[in-house]
Design a protein around this motif. Structure first.
Motif, short mmCIF file in Angstrom:
data_model
loop_
_atom_site.label_atom_id
_atom_site.label_comp_id
_atom_site.label_asym_id
_atom_site.label_seq_id
_atom_site.Cartn_x
_atom_site.Cartn_y
_atom_site.Cartn_z
N LYS A 1 48.54 38.07 49.43
CA LYS A 1 47.93 39.15 48.65
C LYS A 1 48.36 39.12 47.18
O LYS A 1 47.99 40.00 46.41
N VAL A 2 49.13 38.12 46.79
CA VAL A 2 49.60 38.04 45.42
C VAL A 2 48.44 37.75 44.47
O VAL A 2 47.61 36.88 44.73
N ASP A 3 48.37 38.49 43.37
CA ASP A 3 47.36 38.28 42.33
C ASP A 3 47.88 37.22 41.37
O ASP A 3 48.88 37.43 40.67
N LEU A 4 47.21 36.06 41.33
CA LEU A 4 47.70 34.96 40.50
C LEU A 4 47.65 35.32 39.01
O LEU A 4 48.47 34.84 38.23
N ASN A 5 46.70 36.16 38.61
CA ASN A 5 46.66 36.58 37.21
C ASN A 5 47.90 37.39 36.86
O ASN A 5 48.43 37.29 35.74
N PHE A 6 48.38 38.21 37.81
CA PHE A 6 49.62 38.95 37.58
C PHE A 6 50.78 37.99 37.41
O PHE A 6 51.65 38.18 36.56
N MET A 7 50.80 36.92 38.20
CA MET A 7 51.87 35.93 38.08
C MET A 7 51.86 35.30 36.69
O MET A 7 52.89 35.11 36.05
N ARG A 8 50.63 34.94 36.22
CA ARG A 8 50.53 34.27 34.92
C ARG A 8 50.88 35.21 33.77
O ARG A 8 51.47 34.79 32.77
#
Length: 515
Positions: A498-505
């Motif tokens: 469920k991790v948002d990759l945009n949040f990671m970036r």
């Protein structure tokens, strides 16, 4: 001939200039109704970069009827159709007769409920439906027709109701107001994008018009790699440990024997933590070998240590009465996914016991680790079956509990966490033990941030450490400070699918000592 949506950018820019010359001083992009707003903006940006036009962007929302809304605009609302069918049937209708009269079960299902709420219909004693009024006003149909003709939507409350009923949706409409720029002309001048060697040699650069730099351009998205927020917080914590003179332990063994994970830590073999409901056991291979050194030159006497641990559990030793139960070597050899990194700390302390300083005794040491551990937990917003444990140990002579509390104040102070509170706790391998709390401003209450204690003599003296050498130990999770710093309420948004990759970036760097 190109269609409206296929208009070349250059031709569209020329059309805008010609239209603006005719409609001066202000032109609306509504003059190009069949051309997408993205294409209009591209042409405007091209002209604006040459100071030929100026424009402002206007955003507005337009209401659009859903298929069911269009049906109501044409035929009337469901409740009105139910009312009309019953009004013409003087004796009333059963539900089956009503469905036959209207010809749509869905209309009857929705309409009769709403008509009852509006008190347009009633039910007779024999179970039939009948009209309760002479006439009604079909407001929903009028709303649909108004929206259909004007594209404007009603007040916010009414719009929310129509959206909930899935009769209407809104879409964003972008338009532009265009004016002449300082260098307005009907023809777009040719501009050079590069200064070439030929232009310099011929001298033509002197009269050439160069395209200006667009400092607002964002450029192509490079899709760079990014550190996970957990790694950013981990990096900060590692720096704190290094500043305080700690050595990082190797934590690359996810699978441990029950000996290092439990028995060496004075955890009894009947402890609930060793149940399958709490621990992941490895089925292949079924058991570990006896403890031994990984380096062939390791001369440590693991057999003596094994026997010491057995004696401490079974009969008691080093001033302890032990647990007094028949200790099983087979239970100790079972392989598990490590439930804490304290298994690594126990191994490092045993190796420390084999070292000799200038005075012939083990030297003081400081160790830390930050790595993954595994628990057979039920997954929810704050728990996963795996998480990262931050652990530190300090081995020195004549340490006291007051010294541990002072060190905790300094350690957590470097993370920006102050005003610590301590509460007595129980751990099998530390005595005394303390839970550590701090006031959380966001939650408005004290929250537990770690666990700590002084390792038991039964554990340390079994390894061969001197009687007057004490060891502080403390631990906390990596996920909790990360979730607090990044405002994450559900751990499944930090780890897992469920991790948002945009949040990671896009997550910023973190300073633990800063708000």
């Amino acid at each position: 001939m190109a269609g409206p949506s296929e208009t070349p950018a250059g031709d569209l820019a020329t059309q805008i200039l010609l239209a603006l010359d005719t409609e001066s001083p202000l032109l609306s992009s509504a003059a190009f109704p069949t051309i997408p707003s993205t294409e209009v903006k591209g042409a405007l940006d091209r002209l604006a970069s040459r100071d030929m036009v100026k424009y402002e962007t206007i955003d507005r929302e337009e209401a659009i009827l859903e298929p069911e809304g269009e049906q109501i605009a044409a035929n009337g609302s469901h409740e009105a159709r139910v009312f009309e069918a019953l009004r013409t049937a003087v004796e009333g209708l059963t539900i089956q007769e009503l469905e036959e009269a209207i010809g749509d079960k869905n209309v009857v299902k929705i309409g009769q409920g709403r008509a009852f709420r509006e008190k347009w219909i009633s039910k007779t004693t024999d179970g039939k439906f009948k009209a309760a009024k002479e006439s009604i006003k079909d407001t929903t149909k009028e709303q649909m027709q108004t929206i259909q003709s004007t594209k404007s939507h009603p007040d916010a409350k009414m719009l929310a109701d129509l959206k909930k009923r899935k009769l209407v949706r809104t879409q964003k409409i972008i338009s532009f107001n265009i004016q002449k720029g300082d260098k307005f002309a009907l023809k777009i001048p040719e501009v050079a994008t590069d200064l070439t060697a030929d232009m310099i040699a011929s001298g033509s650069w002197k009269s050439a018009t160069f395209k200006g730099y667009n400092f607002k351009a964002l450029g192509a998205d490079q899709q760079p790699g990014a550190l996970h927020p957990l790694n950013k917080v981990r990096s900060e914590l590692r720096q704190i440990f290094f500043e305080m003179g700690f050595q990082e332990m190797s934590t690359d063994k996810f699978v441990e024997s029950g000996f290092w994970n439990f028995d060496a830590l004075f955890v009894p073999q009947q402890h609930p933590a060793r149940d399958m409901q709490d621990t992941f056991y490895v089925s292949d291979p079924k058991e570990a070998e006896m403890p031994r050194g990984e380096d062939p030159s390791d001369t440590a006497d693991y057999k003596t240590y094994w026997d010491n641990v057995k004696d401490v559990h079974q009969e008691g030793k080093y001033g302890s009465i032990g647990y007094r139960y028949p200790w099983s070597g087979d239970e100790s050899k079972k392989l598990v996914l490590r439930t804490h990194t304290t298994a690594i700390s126990a191994n490092m302390l045993y190796k420390l016991a084999q070292q000799k300083g200038p005075d012939g005794r083990p030297p003081p040491a400081r160790y830390f680790s930050i790595d993954r551990v595994f628990r057979n937990e039920t997954v929810d917003a704050t728990h996963l079956a795996e998480f990262h444990q931050v652990e530190g140990v300090i081995a020195d002579y004549n340490l006291t509990l007051g010294g541990l509390m002072e060190f905790m104040d300094i350690f957590f102070g470097k993370m920006g966490i102050t005003d610590l509170k301590y509460k007595c706790a129980y751990n099998p391998y530390t005595e005394p033990s303390m839970e550590i709390f701090s006031y959380h401003k966001g939650l408005g209450k004290l929250v537990e941030i770690g666990n700590s204690g002084m390792f038991r003599a039964e554990m340390l003296e079994s390894m061969g450490l001197p009687k007057d050498m004490r060891v502080f130990g403390w631990g906390l999770s990596l996920e909790r400070p990360t979730m607090i710093k990044y405002g994450i309420s559900n751990i499944r948004e930090l780890l897992g699918h469920k991790v948002d990759l945009n949040f990671m970036r896009n997550s910023p760097a973190v300073r633990l000592d800063k708000e």
